[in-house]
Design a protein around this motif. Structure first.
Motif, short mmCIF file in Angstrom:
data_model
loop_
_atom_site.label_atom_id
_atom_site.label_comp_id
_atom_site.label_asym_id
_atom_site.label_seq_id
_atom_site.Cartn_x
_atom_site.Cartn_y
_atom_site.Cartn_z
N ASN A 224 0.84 -1.20 0.00
CA ASN A 224 0.00 0.00 0.00
C ASN A 224 0.88 1.26 0.00
O ASN A 224 2.11 1.17 0.08
CB ASN A 224 -0.98 -0.01 1.18
N LYS A 225 0.26 2.41 -0.09
CA LYS A 225 1.01 3.66 -0.20
C LYS A 225 1.91 3.88 1.00
O LYS A 225 3.06 4.33 0.87
CB LYS A 225 0.02 4.83 -0.32
N LYS A 226 1.41 3.56 2.18
CA LYS A 226 2.20 3.75 3.39
C LYS A 226 3.45 2.88 3.37
O LYS A 226 4.54 3.35 3.73
CB LYS A 226 1.35 3.43 4.63
N GLU A 227 3.30 1.62 2.95
CA GLU A 227 4.45 0.71 2.87
C GLU A 227 5.47 1.20 1.85
O GLU A 227 6.68 1.17 2.08
CB GLU A 227 3.97 -0.69 2.51
N ARG A 228 4.98 1.67 0.72
CA ARG A 228 5.88 2.15 -0.33
C ARG A 228 6.67 3.37 0.14
O ARG A 228 7.88 3.47 -0.09
CB ARG A 228 5.08 2.50 -1.59
N MET A 229 6.00 4.28 0.83
CA MET A 229 6.68 5.48 1.32
C MET A 229 7.68 5.13 2.43
O MET A 229 8.74 5.74 2.52
CB MET A 229 5.66 6.49 1.83
N TYR A 230 7.34 4.12 3.24
CA TYR A 230 8.27 3.68 4.28
C TYR A 230 9.59 3.22 3.68
O TYR A 230 10.68 3.64 4.10
CB TYR A 230 7.65 2.55 5.11
N TRP A 231 9.50 2.36 2.66
CA TRP A 231 10.72 1.81 2.07
C TRP A 231 11.49 2.85 1.27
O TRP A 231 12.74 2.88 1.30
CB TRP A 231 10.38 0.60 1.20
N ARG A 232 10.77 3.74 0.59
CA ARG A 232 11.48 4.79 -0.15
C ARG A 232 12.23 5.71 0.82
O ARG A 232 13.40 6.05 0.59
CB ARG A 232 10.50 5.59 -0.99
N GLU A 233 11.58 6.12 1.88
CA GLU A 233 12.21 7.01 2.84
C GLU A 233 13.37 6.33 3.55
O GLU A 233 14.41 6.96 3.80
CB GLU A 233 11.17 7.51 3.84
N LEU A 234 13.22 5.04 3.86
CA LEU A 234 14.31 4.32 4.50
C LEU A 234 15.50 4.19 3.56
O LEU A 234 16.66 4.37 3.98
CB LEU A 234 13.84 2.92 4.93
N ALA A 235 15.24 3.90 2.29
CA ALA A 235 16.32 3.79 1.31
C ALA A 235 17.07 5.11 1.17
O ALA A 235 18.31 5.13 1.11
CB ALA A 235 15.77 3.35 -0.04
N ASP A 236 16.33 6.20 1.13
CA ASP A 236 16.97 7.52 1.03
C ASP A 236 17.78 7.82 2.28
O ASP A 236 18.91 8.33 2.21
CB ASP A 236 15.90 8.60 0.82
N LYS A 237 17.22 7.51 3.44
CA LYS A 237 17.90 7.76 4.71
C LYS A 237 19.18 6.95 4.82
O LYS A 237 20.20 7.45 5.32
CB LYS A 237 16.95 7.43 5.87
N MET A 238 19.13 5.70 4.35
CA MET A 238 20.29 4.83 4.45
C MET A 238 21.31 5.10 3.35
O MET A 238 22.45 4.61 3.42
CB MET A 238 19.84 3.37 4.38
N GLY A 239 20.92 5.84 2.32
CA GLY A 239 21.85 6.13 1.23
C GLY A 239 22.01 5.01 0.24
O GLY A 239 23.03 4.93 -0.45
N VAL A 240 21.00 4.15 0.15
CA VAL A 240 21.02 3.08 -0.87
C VAL A 240 19.68 3.09 -1.61
O VAL A 240 18.83 2.23 -1.42
CB VAL A 240 21.28 1.67 -0.26
N PRO A 241 19.45 4.08 -2.46
CA PRO A 241 18.17 4.19 -3.17
C PRO A 241 17.94 3.00 -4.09
O PRO A 241 18.88 2.34 -4.54
CB PRO A 241 18.33 5.49 -3.97
N PHE A 242 16.67 2.74 -4.36
CA PHE A 242 16.30 1.69 -5.31
C PHE A 242 16.32 2.28 -6.72
O PHE A 242 15.29 2.43 -7.38
CB PHE A 242 14.90 1.15 -4.99
N THR A 243 17.50 2.63 -7.18
CA THR A 243 17.63 3.31 -8.46
C THR A 243 17.07 2.48 -9.60
O THR A 243 16.48 3.01 -10.54
CB THR A 243 19.11 3.64 -8.73
N THR A 244 17.24 1.15 -9.52
CA THR A 244 16.73 0.26 -10.56
C THR A 244 15.83 -0.80 -9.94
O THR A 244 16.00 -1.19 -8.78
CB THR A 244 17.88 -0.43 -11.32
N LEU A 245 14.86 -1.24 -10.74
CA LEU A 245 13.91 -2.27 -10.30
C LEU A 245 13.83 -3.33 -11.39
O LEU A 245 13.62 -3.01 -12.56
CB LEU A 245 12.53 -1.63 -10.06
#
Length: 278
Positions: A52-73
């Motif tokens: 859901n939207k909340k889960e997607r935003m959680y993982w995106r924000e965590l990836a940005d915070k950790m410095g390992v973005p999901f640049t590719t899928l």
């Protein structure tokens, strides 16, 4: 960013038993700039399309915070229902998966979404399956454009799309700026029986069309499980050619070795690849 390119780690480099957050932590600590998240036949990974939207935003924000973005899928789930299948119901499923993949890519901040270069998988390709693929590929081009997602078709192990030149011709058939190529350096070398001259010559034909590149080694036609530096891929020449045609997003397509020291293995691979990328 420290480097003028981005080196990512394929998430399947690490055991399935590890959580996504654990994988992200190891990727960051082992020297990678991003992580390629995978949506495939594994039930847990396929279920990410239903986040859901909340889960997607959680993982995106965590990836940005950790410095390992999901640049590719990597949307490898399409291997189960490739775009060239003749069954109409399966076609609808494939288009739905592509649409859901694009929406997930947008929400996670992924800039490039990979699809495998198959018209069919596990059955014989034909003129009819290739024609059906192109029909559905044009539909996918419209979907990708509507989301603003760059879709890269990967040169794979099937004759339909074995080489970078094959992938370019397929991508250009859609006449869309959103349908490009996600190259694979090992698959390219296998296609030319490890003749580096021919592999590089063909790779250079991808100029202006290759948006990202998988880096892995290979020998004797083994596509996935060869340790880096022990195969027949000339990383020096192939990486230089990829950079020459403008590729700056690279992913180490590592497959898990459960018996290995996980952190040491992926750290060593990052160092190996940076020795060529730098």
């Amino acid at each position: 960013m420290k480097y003028k390119y981005s080196l990512g780690m394929y998430e399947k480099a690490l055991p399935d038993e590890m959580s996504l957050e654990e994988k992200m932590t190891l990727a960051r600590e082992s020297g990678y700039d991003h992580m390629e998240i995978c949506i495939d036949l594994n039930e847990r990974r396929a279920a990410r399309l239903l986040w859901n939207k909340k889960e997607r935003m959680y993982w995106r924000e965590l990836a940005d915070k950790m410095g390992v973005p999901f640049t590719t899928l990597s949307l490898s789930l399409l291997r189960q229902t490739p775009l060239g299948l003749l069954d109409e119901a399966q076609n609808e499923t494939a288009i739905r998966i592509f649409d859901e993949g694009c929406r997930l890519a947008v929400d996670l901040g992924s800039r490039v979404m990979l699809i495998n270069g198959y018209d069919v998988y596990g059955e014989e390709s034909s003129n009819a399956t290739r024609e059906r693929f192109y029909q559905n590929y044009e539909k996918c081009a419209c979907i990708a454009a509507s989301y603003g997602v760059m879709c890269g078709i990967e040169n794979a192990e099937m004759p339909f799309c074995q080489t970078i030149e094959d992938a370019v011709k397929i991508s250009q058939a859609a006449e869309s700026p959103y349908m490009k190529v996600y190259g694979d350096i090992a698959n390219q070398n296998v296609a030319f029986n490890y003749d580096t001259d021919r592999a590089v010559e063909n790779l250079l034909k991808g100029k202006g069309n290759v948006v990202a590149m998988h880096l892995k080694d290979s020998t004797n036609g083994e596509y996935r499980y060869k340790e880096y530096g022990s195969g027949q891929v000339d990383f020096g020449r192939c990486v230089a050619a990829a950079k020459q045609i403008g590729v700056r997003i690279f992913t180490a397509e590592i497959f898990c070795d459960k018996d290995a020291d996980q952190k040491k293995r992926i750290t060593d691979i990052a160092g190996f690849l940076r020795s060529y990328l730098d």
